[in-house]
Design an enzyme around this catalytic site. Structure first.
Site, short mmCIF file in Angstrom:
data_model
loop_
_atom_site.label_atom_id
_atom_site.label_comp_id
_atom_site.label_asym_id
_atom_site.label_seq_id
_atom_site.Cartn_x
_atom_site.Cartn_y
_atom_site.Cartn_z
CD GLU A 194 7.94 -2.53 4.44
OE1 GLU A 194 7.87 -1.61 5.29
OE2 GLU A 194 7.66 -2.37 3.25
CE1 TYR A 224 1.19 0.91 4.30
CE2 TYR A 224 0.89 -1.47 4.27
CZ TYR A 224 1.41 -0.33 4.86
OH TYR A 224 2.17 -0.45 6.00
N GLY A 225 2.17 1.15 -0.01
CA GLY A 225 3.04 2.32 0.13
C GLY A 225 4.10 2.38 -0.95
CB SER A 226 7.72 3.17 -0.75
OG SER A 226 8.15 2.11 0.09
CG LEU A 227 7.21 -2.39 -0.85
CD1 LEU A 227 6.77 -3.65 -0.11
CD2 LEU A 227 8.61 -2.56 -1.40
#
Length: 220
Positions: free
Chosen positions: A129, A54-57
């Protein structure tokens, strides 16, 4: 070898308020043993476990820097959580959404499912992470249409979003594991992809992979 603190600070400073202190991402400087144990436990030895990101990935260049490929993608949403900004960090966190609290309006997180990751790829992403997050099993809703993200560099979504069977799926997700005092507002993938922080963040991600591989014979 650990990633340069100054290099990480330079990346984060481009994204955060200049008057606030900047910190290195913990996941890039910690030993690997506990991270691999977490990956093995969370994945249960199954290469096919789904991962909800849901983020930088969701940046194709960030994911490519880490695992050197783009796996099968499926749009999905996670209910009951909110995607927050983290003070002094360019990346987000999700935490349970409580309608009766001071949380912003939310409760639905738009993200992507990564399908077919190997156990070692899960371990590498766990290292990235680190203990700032805990890997939890969540139920996500499968989306039958592409997410409307216009910024360049978003992970490519499938031409046929109806190919994924079922309406929901069990997946792992990285949930914020620390005190929520530094969480605020809502993080935007569009702003991240269009920000000046991205090139340095990609370099930082590539260095994370190098540090992981330097510890042993992993990810051929």
């Amino acid at each position: 070898s650990a990633i340069s603190f100054g290099r990480v600070c330079a990346v984060a400073a481009a994204f955060c308020a200049p008057t606030l202190p900047v910190f290195a991402r913990p996941g890039l400087v910690h030993p690997l043993g506990s991270v691999r144990a977490m990956a093995s436990s969370a994945a249960g030895g199954k290469d096919s476990e789904l991962l909800f990101i849901y983020g930088s990935l969701m940046s194709e260049s960030v994911l490519q820097a880490l695992i050197h490929r783009t796996p099968q993608i499926q749009p999905a949403t996670l209910h009951g959580f909110h995607r927050f900004r983290i003070r002094n960090r360019p990346y987000p966190a999700i935490a349970p959404f409580s309608p009766g609290s001071a949380s912003p309006v939310g409760g639905v997180v738009q993200g992507l499912l990564l399908c077919g990751l190997s156990e070692e790829e899960h371990a590498l992403l766990d290292y990235f992470e680190d203990d700032e997050y805990v890997k939890q099993t969540v139920e996500v809703t499968i989306c039958r249409s592409k997410h409307a993200v216009t910024a360049p560099g978003y992970l490519p979504q499938p031409a046929d979003t109806s190919a994924f069977e079922g309406t929901t799926a069990q997946a792992s997700a990285y949930v914020y594991a620390r005190a929520t005092d530094d969480l605020y507002g809502e993080w935007s993938i569009e702003k991240f992809l269009n920000s000046d922080v991205l090139p340095g963040y990609v370099d930082m991600s590539a260095k994370c992979r190098e540090d992981y591989l330097a510890d042993g014979d992993f990810l051929k």
